[in-house]
Write an enzyme that holds these catalytic residues in place. Structure first.
Site, PDB file in Angstrom:
ATOM      1  N   SER A  79      22.947  -0.416  32.726  1.00 30.77           N
ATOM      2  CA  SER A  79      22.946  -0.466  34.189  1.00 30.77           C
ATOM      3  C   SER A  79      23.194  -1.856  34.742  1.00 30.77           C
ATOM      4  O   SER A  79      23.421  -2.002  35.947  1.00 30.77           O
ATOM      5  CB  SER A  79      21.604   0.042  34.716  1.00 30.77           C
ATOM      6  OG  SER A  79      20.562  -0.895  34.401  1.00 30.77           O
ATOM      7  N   GLU A 131       0.833  -1.200   0.000  1.00 32.03           N
ATOM      8  CA  GLU A 131       0.000   0.000   0.000  1.00 32.03           C
ATOM      9  C   GLU A 131       0.874   1.259   0.000  1.00 32.03           C
ATOM     10  O   GLU A 131       1.851   1.344   0.740  1.00 32.03           O
ATOM     11  CB  GLU A 131      -0.900  -0.041   1.232  1.00 32.03           C
ATOM     12  CG  GLU A 131      -1.887   1.092   1.356  1.00 32.03           C
ATOM     13  CD  GLU A 131      -2.777   0.942   2.589  1.00 32.03           C
ATOM     14  OE1 GLU A 131      -3.769   1.677   2.683  1.00 32.03           O
ATOM     15  OE2 GLU A 131      -2.469   0.091   3.452  1.00 32.03           O
ATOM     16  N   CYS A 184      -5.767  -3.498   2.188  1.00 31.48           N
ATOM     17  CA  CYS A 184      -5.449  -3.547   3.616  1.00 31.48           C
ATOM     18  C   CYS A 184      -6.673  -3.644   4.518  1.00 31.48           C
ATOM     19  O   CYS A 184      -7.258  -4.698   4.665  1.00 31.48           O
ATOM     20  CB  CYS A 184      -4.596  -2.329   3.985  1.00 31.48           C
ATOM     21  SG  CYS A 184      -3.725  -2.525   5.568  1.00 31.48           S
ATOM     22  N   LYS A 244      -9.326   3.221  -2.160  1.00 40.08           N
ATOM     23  CA  LYS A 244      -9.646   2.482  -0.936  1.00 40.08           C
ATOM     24  C   LYS A 244     -10.994   2.945  -0.387  1.00 40.08           C
ATOM     25  O   LYS A 244     -11.268   4.142  -0.306  1.00 40.08           O
ATOM     26  CB  LYS A 244      -8.538   2.707   0.100  1.00 40.08           C
ATOM     27  CG  LYS A 244      -8.583   1.787   1.310  1.00 40.08           C
ATOM     28  CD  LYS A 244      -7.338   1.986   2.172  1.00 40.08           C
ATOM     29  CE  LYS A 244      -7.302   1.066   3.363  1.00 40.08           C
ATOM     30  NZ  LYS A 244      -6.070   1.255   4.170  1.00 40.08           N
TER      31      LYS A 244
END
Length: 821
Positions: free
Chosen positions: A450, A138, A268, A207
């Site tokens: 750390s 897309e 999508c 779309k």
């Protein structure tokens, strides 16, 4: 046009005028054909025997009418001349073989040169493989993550310019290509798939249903196409029109009808809607669906996505092609590829989920007759197809399929490849970090290490990235090799061959200890850095802390003390924050100046190491080491990170991580005494496991304080009284709201968890709260009184039940790591 009856006399005559006369055949044993005479012999067994030849001179030879398409059965009739008989035999092909290509592309938002290069490479690879359909992701021309750049006319104009270059070359010759780009039609801007073949645009498909939740804001930039029952004529921009000699193109919802199959796009989000387009497209005869996607990685999400593809064709048949971005295109998301092809519910081709490659093409070889046969066997499909709503189509006078031959090996069902969550944490953020490093111009990473679980997880992910780079170079990836040579400053033809040697060039770790630090964390940090190969520094910052305290004392006349030494909560917190913020300042100083110290150009990216649960609770100092350039674990839970540490100790070769994981989490910002040692979960007043539950209820299941209390009474009712549950919920919401402001400056983090509190665009809420929540907490108190407060209300569950039984969907889901995917 309704499907013709090929047995009727009128259609036989029509087909004959188009040189497509289907001869009625009868099955026989002859290798030359079904009961055909040999060399013109009209024997009794021949269908030609004693058949009078009729005068057909009155039938005018004419082309088929415009817009006419033979049904699949007729289109597959192979016309074979038999000179000795002076006739045409029409032989039915036994297969329609189709080769398709889909791809993972690592696009970069707004880098049109990079994107066009990847597109061209994917087409070239698809054509070399013999594919006749190529599907890309897309918005592949612009990159999916352009965000507000989509509002700029330049972005749309540049997309057209790139498309023109593709059409003027031979890229689309003999192959149907689907390109994703934004298009302005009239006053509206659409997210479109542009379907091209033989240097022409066949159709533009906008779309219809836009992604507009979570990380997605497509309605901010695009308009959904709502005209379902029509195809408009779209006037191409003049520069494009002149270049390709094409003025208009069909624009809208529909499909392309080729001579031997029908193909359609589904973009999508449309797949995941209640009524996805492929449902009615299948009833209209579409056999190949092309889903161009921009789907991001989230832990444990791939299974959900793949089941959607499988379900699209499991009940209605078809070929489902899926293409996705793969990589970081400039934001917090990592698009996790996994392009694939599904046939009738079976996976037949699958690409990688995580990779350093810029281009990966996935090929599948399919028999479309398997789709036709599958659909023909389903009575309900036949009935619904007979009463379907007509979807517009565009005619394309091309054949895509080949007839039966043995040069093409058909793709068979595959076992779907999944990564464990621990592998996902290693590979996803590792690839994301590589994209940031190679595209930012940085010379490497710097991590305040750390010796605790979070910073050690980040270090292990960087180590995994180095291993991936060396592995990809060994596999022959020249792009990765060139980037690694540039970043690592190799010369004289050298390049990375060992991950530890490569890490030494691009990864710096620094342990910034104080009088409150333990020897255990110092030694763990050093050991892990050596295992990875990082350049490690060990520095004591007590002198800097003391200098600031002396300055404060000079200004105010007072010197703060820790709580264990008789100080107040305010003093105790202030002393901890000084240490944390000094570490941030020193980290950025080292990141900017260490390259200069080592006679290197550029800068180092500072890596953050706060996890999603600490962000949710606000258990971090604003502008401490949680403030960095990027954070690969900012959206990963503490529980998942501990599982990752155990996995990485065995699978990445960093055995010291087992000791890191076993140590109790501590900030080491307060003095250690014989009767006191600072622990994270004690400081927070809640466990990390509880934090994950709160996070899922708050974000995924949309619970406020009252509904969270109610659901947790079901979840924890066997071990806690309602009054105890109420206190836990109030405690969480108090500190969540007090610390919400910290999310506004949260370091950009890799998105991996659906309950992330990241304020930038995923979890949009206020940051100034009434932390007393007077109305909501009063309602909770009233409910506690009605439940008789201190008594366990769900006694029947105390004897032991299966996980989730009796809790309901929300309470049970609050403890499920897969919730929300």
């Amino acid at each position: 046009m309704a499907a013709p009856n090929l047995r009727s006399r009128s259609w036989l005559q029509k087909l004959e005028t188009w040189n497509l006369r289907p001869w009625p055949l009868k099955l026989g044993s002859s290798s030359r054909g079904p009961n055909l005479p040999s060399h013109g012999d009209g024997g009794e067994g021949s269908q030609l025997s004693r058949r009078p030849r009729r005068d057909r001179s009155h039938l005018r030879r004419e082309p088929p009418p415009e817009g006419f398409h033979l049904p699949v059965a007729a289109a597959r009739l192979a016309v074979v001349p038999i000179p000795a008989l002076g006739i045409l035999q029409v032989r039915c092909s036994t297969m329609r073989l189709l080769k398709v290509a889909t791809c993972n592309l690592n696009q970069w938002a707004m880098d049109f040169d990079c994107n066009a290069k990847n597109i061209r490479e994917s087409i070239a690879e698809a054509k070399r493989a013999g594919a006749v359909i190529r599907l890309g992701p897309e918005l592949e021309i612009t990159g999916y993550g352009c965000e507000d750049h989509f509002l700029e006319l330049d972005t749309v104009t540049h997309a057209w310019e790139c498309l023109k270059d593709l059409l003027l070359g031979d890229w689309t010759d003999g192959i149907l290509c689907s390109f994703g780009m934004p298009i302005i039609k009239g006053s509206e801007r659409y997210n479109c798939q542009v379907l091209c073949m033989n240097r022409k645009i066949i159709m533009i498909r906008p779309k219809m249903w836009l992604a507009n939740d979570g990380n997605y804001r497509e309605l901010r930039w695009f308009t959904p196409w709502k005209q379902k029952n029509q195809l408009d004529d779209f006037q191409l921009p003049s520069e494009i029109s002149e270049a390709v000699s094409q003025k208009t193109v069909p624009f809208g919802y529909g499909y392309i009808q080729f001579l031997d199959t029908a193909v359609a796009a589904e973009v999508c989000e449309e797949l995941f809607t209640p009524l996805p387009p492929h449902t009615e497209l299948a009833l209209n005869g579409v056999e190949v669906f092309m889903n161009a996607s921009g789907s991001h990685h989230q832990l444990r999400k791939l299974d959900v996505r793949l089941h959607a593809f499988i379900g699209a064709t499991y009940y209605r048949g078809g070929v489902y092609m899926y293409s996705n971005h793969q990589g970081c295109d400039g934001g917090r998301l990592y698009y996790d590829g996994c392009s694939c092809v599904i046939v009738n519910g079976d996976m037949v081709a699958q690409g990688s989920q995580f990779s350093l490659k810029d281009v990966e093409v996935v090929i599948a070889e399919i028999d479309l007759d398997a789709v036709a046969s599958f659909r023909g066997s389903i009575s309900s499909f036949q009935e619904q197809a007979s009463a379907k709503t007509k979807v517009p189509s565009v005619a394309a006078p091309y054949n895509l399929c080949q007839s039966f031959h043995l040069r093409m090996c058909l793709s068979g069902p595959l076992k779907i490849k999944y990564h464990s969550p621990e592998e996902e944490i290693a590979l996803g953020p590792g690839c994301w970090l590589w994209d940031y490093l190679r595209r930012s111009g940085a010379s490497g990473f710097l991590l305040p290490l750390s010796g605790g679980a979070d910073s050690s997880s980040v270090a292990a992910i960087v180590g995994c990235m180095c291993q991936l780079v060396v592995k990809e170079i060994a596999n022959g990836d020249e792009e990765v090799k060139a980037d690694a040579i540039r970043i690592g400053r190799y010369d004289d033809g050298q390049f990375p061959t060992d991950s530890k040697e490569f890490a030494k060039r691009i990864f710096y770790t620094v342990y910034m200890g104080t009088e409150n630090s333990s020897e255990a964390t110092r030694s763990r940090a050093k050991l892990l850095a050596d295992e990875i190969g990082a350049w490690h520094l060990d520095v004591c910052i007590d002198n800097v802390v003391s200098a600031l305290l002396s300055l404060f004392e000079k200004l105010t006349g007072k010197r703060p003390r820790y709580k264990v030494d008789g100080g107040s909560n305010a003093e105790n917190l202030g002393l901890q924050n000084i240490q944390a913020r000094i570490r941030m300042v020193l980290a950025f100083m080292l990141a900017s100046l260490l390259p200069w110290v080592h006679n290197k150009s550029g800068f180092y990216l500072v890596l953050g190491s706060s996890n999603v649960d600490e962000g949710l609770r606000g258990y971090l100092t604003k502008y401490d080491c949680s403030s960095a350039d990027i954070n690969p674990i900012g959206s990963i839970s503490k529980q998942d990170l501990r599982s990752f540490l155990r996995w990485a100790a065995n699978h990445l070769g960093y055995s010291s991580l087992a000791e890191v994981e076993a140590a109790p989490p501590t900030a080491e910002l307060e003095p250690i005494r014989s009767n006191y040692s600072q622990l994270d979960e004690v400081d927070m007043g809640m466990t990390y496991e509880e934090l994950s539950v709160y996070g899922r209820l708050r974000k995924i299941f949309r619970c406020g304080p009252v509904s969270m209390f109610q659901n947790l009474c079901y979840r924890w009712g066997t071990k806690l009284a309602p009054a105890e549950v109420a206190e836990k919920v109030k405690h969480f919401f108090k500190y969540y709201s007090i610390n919400r402001h910290k999310m506004t400056v949260l370091t950009p983090s890799y998105h991996a968890e659906s309950y992330s509190p990241e304020d930038n665009r995923f979890d949009l809420r206020q940051f100034l709260y009434n932390a007393r929540w007077p109305f909501q907490f009063r309602k909770i108190d009233e409910l506690v009184q009605k439940l008789d407060g201190d008594e366990i209300a769900i006694k029947e569950l105390a004897a032991g039940t299966s996980d989730g039984e009796g809790m309901g969907v929300v309470a049970a889901g609050s403890g499920d790591p897969k919730a929300g995917v």
